[in-house]
Design a protein around this motif. Structure first.
Motif, PDB file in Angstrom:
ATOM      1  N   LYS A  10      15.566   8.397 -21.469  1.00  0.00           N
ATOM      2  CA  LYS A  10      14.301   8.384 -20.736  1.00  0.00           C
ATOM      3  C   LYS A  10      13.127   8.586 -21.690  1.00  0.00           C
ATOM      4  N   THR A  11      13.307   9.439 -22.673  1.00  0.00           N
ATOM      5  CA  THR A  11      12.218   9.646 -23.621  1.00  0.00           C
ATOM      6  C   THR A  11      11.929   8.384 -24.413  1.00  0.00           C
ATOM      7  N   LEU A  12      12.954   7.545 -24.604  1.00  0.00           N
ATOM      8  CA  LEU A  12      12.747   6.278 -25.300  1.00  0.00           C
ATOM      9  C   LEU A  12      12.017   5.262 -24.431  1.00  0.00           C
ATOM     10  N   ALA A  13      12.073   5.454 -23.125  1.00  0.00           N
ATOM     11  CA  ALA A  13      11.511   4.472 -22.205  1.00  0.00           C
ATOM     12  C   ALA A  13      10.059   4.737 -21.844  1.00  0.00           C
ATOM     13  N   LYS A  14       9.444   5.713 -22.469  1.00  0.00           N
ATOM     14  CA  LYS A  14       8.053   6.006 -22.159  1.00  0.00           C
ATOM     15  C   LYS A  14       7.224   4.738 -22.306  1.00  0.00           C
ATOM     16  N   ASP A  15       6.431   4.471 -21.304  1.00  0.00           N
ATOM     17  CA  ASP A  15       5.613   3.265 -21.307  1.00  0.00           C
ATOM     18  C   ASP A  15       4.448   3.438 -22.278  1.00  0.00           C
ATOM     19  N   THR A  16       4.209   2.421 -23.064  1.00  0.00           N
ATOM     20  CA  THR A  16       3.127   2.501 -24.054  1.00  0.00           C
ATOM     21  C   THR A  16       1.757   2.303 -23.432  1.00  0.00           C
ATOM     22  N   ASP A  17       1.711   1.820 -22.222  1.00  0.00           N
ATOM     23  CA  ASP A  17       0.415   1.581 -21.603  1.00  0.00           C
ATOM     24  C   ASP A  17       0.148   2.569 -20.472  1.00  0.00           C
ATOM     25  N   ASP A  18       0.394   3.835 -20.702  1.00  0.00           N
ATOM     26  CA  ASP A  18       0.186   4.862 -19.686  1.00  0.00           C
ATOM     27  C   ASP A  18      -1.260   4.944 -19.211  1.00  0.00           C
ATOM     28  N   GLU A  19      -2.202   4.553 -20.054  1.00  0.00           N
ATOM     29  CA  GLU A  19      -3.600   4.661 -19.645  1.00  0.00           C
ATOM     30  C   GLU A  19      -3.928   3.740 -18.475  1.00  0.00           C
ATOM     31  N   ASP A  20      -3.119   2.730 -18.225  1.00  0.00           N
ATOM     32  CA  ASP A  20      -3.362   1.827 -17.109  1.00  0.00           C
ATOM     33  C   ASP A  20      -2.637   2.264 -15.845  1.00  0.00           C
ATOM     34  N   ASP A  21      -1.916   3.352 -15.894  1.00  0.00           N
ATOM     35  CA  ASP A  21      -1.074   3.753 -14.778  1.00  0.00           C
ATOM     36  C   ASP A  21      -1.837   4.033 -13.495  1.00  0.00           C
ATOM     37  N   GLU A  22      -3.086   4.517 -13.593  1.00  0.00           N
ATOM     38  CA  GLU A  22      -3.831   4.829 -12.372  1.00  0.00           C
ATOM     39  C   GLU A  22      -3.970   3.581 -11.505  1.00  0.00           C
ATOM     40  N   ASP A  23      -4.133   2.431 -12.125  1.00  0.00           N
ATOM     41  CA  ASP A  23      -4.300   1.192 -11.387  1.00  0.00           C
ATOM     42  C   ASP A  23      -2.997   0.726 -10.760  1.00  0.00           C
ATOM     43  N   ASP A  24      -1.870   1.204 -11.253  1.00  0.00           N
ATOM     44  CA  ASP A  24      -0.589   0.690 -10.814  1.00  0.00           C
ATOM     45  C   ASP A  24       0.047   1.502  -9.704  1.00  0.00           C
ATOM     46  N   GLU A  25      -0.510   2.586  -9.344  1.00  0.00           N
ATOM     47  CA  GLU A  25       0.072   3.387  -8.272  1.00  0.00           C
ATOM     48  C   GLU A  25      -0.425   2.843  -6.936  1.00  0.00           C
ATOM     49  N   GLU A  26      -0.584   1.519  -6.886  1.00  0.00           N
ATOM     50  CA  GLU A  26      -1.207   0.834  -5.787  1.00  0.00           C
ATOM     51  C   GLU A  26      -0.436   0.944  -4.499  1.00  0.00           C
ATOM     52  N   ASP A  53      14.289   3.196  -2.927  1.00  0.00           N
ATOM     53  CA  ASP A  53      12.844   3.362  -3.125  1.00  0.00           C
ATOM     54  C   ASP A  53      12.482   3.223  -4.601  1.00  0.00           C
ATOM     55  N   TYR A  54      13.294   3.791  -5.472  1.00  0.00           N
ATOM     56  CA  TYR A  54      13.056   3.651  -6.910  1.00  0.00           C
ATOM     57  C   TYR A  54      13.237   2.192  -7.339  1.00  0.00           C
ATOM     58  N   HIS A  55      14.269   1.560  -6.820  1.00  0.00           N
ATOM     59  CA  HIS A  55      14.498   0.139  -7.121  1.00  0.00           C
ATOM     60  C   HIS A  55      13.278  -0.685  -6.702  1.00  0.00           C
ATOM     61  N   ASN A  56      12.800  -0.468  -5.485  1.00  0.00           N
ATOM     62  CA  ASN A  56      11.683  -1.262  -4.972  1.00  0.00           C
ATOM     63  C   ASN A  56      10.402  -1.040  -5.769  1.00  0.00           C
ATOM     64  N   LYS A  57      10.153   0.193  -6.160  1.00  0.00           N
ATOM     65  CA  LYS A  57       8.958   0.472  -6.969  1.00  0.00           C
ATOM     66  C   LYS A  57       9.084  -0.204  -8.337  1.00  0.00           C
ATOM     67  N   ALA A  58      10.284  -0.187  -8.917  1.00  0.00           N
ATOM     68  CA  ALA A  58      10.504  -0.846 -10.210  1.00  0.00           C
ATOM     69  C   ALA A  58      10.292  -2.353 -10.093  1.00  0.00           C
ATOM     70  N   VAL A  59      10.717  -2.937  -8.998  1.00  0.00           N
ATOM     71  CA  VAL A  59      10.511  -4.374  -8.780  1.00  0.00           C
ATOM     72  C   VAL A  59       9.026  -4.702  -8.783  1.00  0.00           C
ATOM     73  N   THR A  60       8.217  -3.823  -8.196  1.00  0.00           N
ATOM     74  CA  THR A  60       6.768  -4.042  -8.176  1.00  0.00           C
ATOM     75  C   THR A  60       6.218  -4.145  -9.591  1.00  0.00           C
ATOM     76  N   TYR A  61       6.655  -3.274 -10.473  1.00  0.00           N
ATOM     77  CA  TYR A  61       6.223  -3.329 -11.873  1.00  0.00           C
ATOM     78  C   TYR A  61       6.768  -4.568 -12.577  1.00  0.00           C
ATOM     79  N   ALA A  62       8.033  -4.867 -12.345  1.00  0.00           N
ATOM     80  CA  ALA A  62       8.661  -6.006 -13.021  1.00  0.00           C
ATOM     81  C   ALA A  62       7.977  -7.314 -12.634  1.00  0.00           C
ATOM     82  N   ARG A  63       7.546  -7.422 -11.393  1.00  0.00           N
ATOM     83  CA  ARG A  63       6.847  -8.641 -10.960  1.00  0.00           C
ATOM     84  C   ARG A  63       5.531  -8.839 -11.693  1.00  0.00           C
ATOM     85  N   LYS A  64       4.999  -7.759 -12.246  1.00  0.00           N
ATOM     86  CA  LYS A  64       3.765  -7.828 -13.043  1.00  0.00           C
ATOM     87  C   LYS A  64       4.083  -7.870 -14.534  1.00  0.00           C
ATOM     88  N   SER A  65       5.355  -8.084 -14.863  1.00  0.00           N
ATOM     89  CA  SER A  65       5.833  -8.088 -16.253  1.00  0.00           C
ATOM     90  C   SER A  65       5.630  -6.748 -16.943  1.00  0.00           C
TER      91      SER A  65
END
Length: 167
Positions: A10-26, A53-65
């Protein structure tokens, strides 16, 4: 131990674009489904999320690449639902899509070594096959044939098994 490996990965999977996360909690909060009136709630009255629920939220991100973010969501879900074959399969797929074949391989080996084929879902078979083909189709030919054989055995009415074999 699976939990220790998940924590390390999990520590390896930290997203490099965390600063954009506020926009993604849509969309909707994790675990919310207006049709599920009878779902158990946590102490704050919020619905308790499940693996889907975790799967569905991940799909939302994956659809945005946003594959790294999708992997992170799946890993968070896997901490709570360590026996979720679908979350493992999602991590394999999104890691591959993010170009992290090493992580995809690690999770493929977890899935392959800790879960019998009879527990695999269509996602587990399909995403594993796509990973193996992307990694090295010639070197993985025997493993792919084994997966296809078991795909047909345990999910005989799933047309994705035929599609996978044709690939």
């Amino acid at each position: 131990d699976l939990m220790e490996l998940l924590s390390r990965l999990k520590t390896l999977a930290k997203d490099t674009d965390d600063e954009d996360d506020e926009d993604d909690e849509e969309t909707v909060p994790l675990g919310y489904n207006e049709d599920d009136e009878d779902d158990e709630d946590d102490e704050d009255g919020e619905p308790t999320p499940d693996a889907d629920d975790y799967h569905n939220k991940a799909v939302t991100y994956a659809r945005k690449s946003r594959y790294s973010k999708a992997v992170g969501v799946c890993m968070e879900g896997l901490e709570k639902f360590p026996r979720s074959v679908d979350l493992l399969a999602d991590i394999i797929a999104y890691s591959k899509d993010a170009g992290d074949m090493e992580r995809a391989g690690e999770y493929y080996h977890i899935l392959r070594n800790q879960f019998p084929f009879r527990r695999w879902s269509w996602r587990a078979f399909t995403f594993s096959l796509k990973y193996l083909l992307a990694e090295d189709p010639e070197a993985n030919e025997e493993e792919c044939r084994l997966l296809i054989e078991n795909y047909r055995k345990y999910l005989p009415y799933e047309e994705m098994a035929d599609i996978a074999e044709s690939e």
